[in-house]
Design an enzyme around this catalytic site. Structure first.
Site, PDB file in Angstrom:
ATOM      1  CG  ASP A   1      54.301  41.409  45.396  1.00 26.71           C
ATOM      2  OD1 ASP A   1      55.538  41.490  45.538  1.00 26.71           O
ATOM      3  OD2 ASP A   1      53.520  42.295  45.772  1.00 26.71           O
TER       4      ASP A   1
ATOM      5  CD  GLU B   1      59.621  41.008  47.025  1.00 29.28           C
ATOM      6  OE1 GLU B   1      60.542  41.853  47.160  1.00 29.28           O
ATOM      7  OE2 GLU B   1      58.429  41.275  47.242  1.00 29.28           O
TER       8      GLU B   1
ATOM      9  CG  ASP C   1      54.753  43.250  40.503  1.00 29.18           C
ATOM     10  OD1 ASP C   1      55.536  42.529  41.138  1.00 29.18           O
ATOM     11  OD2 ASP C   1      54.076  44.145  41.042  1.00 29.18           O
TER      12      ASP C   1
ATOM     13  CG  HIS D   1      59.584  44.170  51.450  1.00 27.37           C
ATOM     14  ND1 HIS D   1      59.130  44.936  50.401  1.00 27.37           N
ATOM     15  CD2 HIS D   1      59.700  45.011  52.521  1.00 27.37           C
ATOM     16  CE1 HIS D   1      58.999  46.192  50.801  1.00 27.37           C
ATOM     17  NE2 HIS D   1      59.325  46.263  52.080  1.00 27.37           N
TER      18      HIS D   1
END
Length: 335
Positions: free
Chosen positions: A31, A33, A134, A192
């Site tokens: 995941d 960012e 992603d 997040h």
């Protein structure tokens, strides 16, 4: 660490034997960012947190976790919105590594985490994400933009939203936190935060397996078919993980202007998808006869966003604009 057996016993639910039909030895949950700004798109967007969680496909046990902060090159100073949203501090990315180094460190961690585990019955490794962003958009487009080769296992993935909706229902707009709660789990950690979200995705994966969901590949990036010679002589990926082809031999121009792969090996950038044999016009002309690399009729324009590409012409598939930046990662720059 919890396994399918202990989870099932605690919940009084289905037997973990339902997982014996799963196809993969390991699941690699990621995941990312990335750099961001409120109500507008940063271009080029760059990964700033690279987290990964390894799940044993037969037991559902979370075996290990990985995280590296990544130093952005084009927008090195994070916006306040990005810092507040992700919890990532400026000093985290200042002390981070380049994306290519993060990929190699990740490979080294993965090899160590799976070493000595003995023979498995499944089909190796599958990347798991919540959504397609992603792998299809973020990692692939940044690697292409920067000329970084990536391990082949990132070229196919499981969008966990698909088996979640097949098992528990819900519309396509269900976010990860809502999905975790719909599965009867409590959200753990910070929204997040890449590593926390990867862990929660891994827990949701295990719960879906416990319920008997079949987890299979849902998305992939087109790769050219192997030649007979390549089939007889498999090559190693840039970081030494079997499963992808090494870059093609360098041209004379590339030899004079070498570029580095993620592991510091001189070579050419990651190969692009084959260009469709269709007529092209000038990228800025926007004619209907122009086609993107992905074969979709395209349109052109000039990048208006401040940055390294500002003022340049582009040709894309029509899913992006000069002010919004690239959505489809396959594009052509003009002069």
């Amino acid at each position: 660490m919890s396994s399918l057996a202990s989870i099932s016993a605690a919940r009084g639910g289905a037997s973990p034997s339902g997982n014996q039909g799963q196809a993969f030895d390991y699941f690699l949950v990621v995941d990312f960012e990335a750099t961001c700004e409120k109500d507008k798109r940063i271009y080029p967007q760059e990964i700033i947190e690279f987290p990964s969680v390894l799940v044993d496909g037969s037991t559902g046990r979370i075996e290990s976790a990985f995280r590296r902060y990544v130093r952005p090159k084009h927008h090195p100073v994070l916006t306040k919105f990005c810092r507040d949203l992700t919890g990532i501090r400026q000093e985290d990315v200042d002390g981070g590594v380049d994306l290519g180094d993060a990929l190699c460190l990740h490979d080294a961690w993965l090899k160590a985490a799976t070493a000595g585990t003995g023979a498995k019955k499944g089909d190796g490794l599958a990347v798991v994400t919540w959504g397609d962003w992603d792998c299809r958009t973020m990692l692939d487009s940044e690697c292409r933009f920067k000329g970084i080769a990536k391990p082949a296992y990132f070229n196919r993935w499981i969008n966990l939203r698909v088996p979640f909706e097949a098992t528990l229902g819900g519309g396509g707009r269900t976010n990860l936190q809502e999905a975790v709660r719909a599965a009867g789990l409590e959200w753990e950690g910070r929204l997040h935060c890449g590593l926390d979200e990867a862990r929660n995705t891994a827990r949701l994966l295990v719960e879906l397996m416990r319920r008997g969901a079949k987890i299979g590949i849902t998305g992939s990036l087109a790769q050219p078919p192997l030649t007979q010679e390549q089939q007889q002589n498999p090559r190693l990926s840039p970081c030494g993980i079997t499963g992808s082809l090494a870059p093609p031999p360098l041209t004379q121009e590339q030899q004079q202007n070498p570029r580095l792969s993620p592991c510091g090996i001189t070579g050419s950038p990651a190969p692009s998808p084959p260009i469709q044999q269709q007529p092209h016009t000038s990228p800025c002309a926007g004619a209907a006869t122009s086609f993107c690399y992905c074969g979709v009729p395209s349109r052109g324009g000039i990048v208006a966003v401040p940055g390294p590409m500002q003022g340049m012409c582009f040709l894309g598939c029509g899913n992006w604009t000069p002010t919004m930046g690239v959505v489809c990662p396959y594009f052509v720059w003009g002069n």
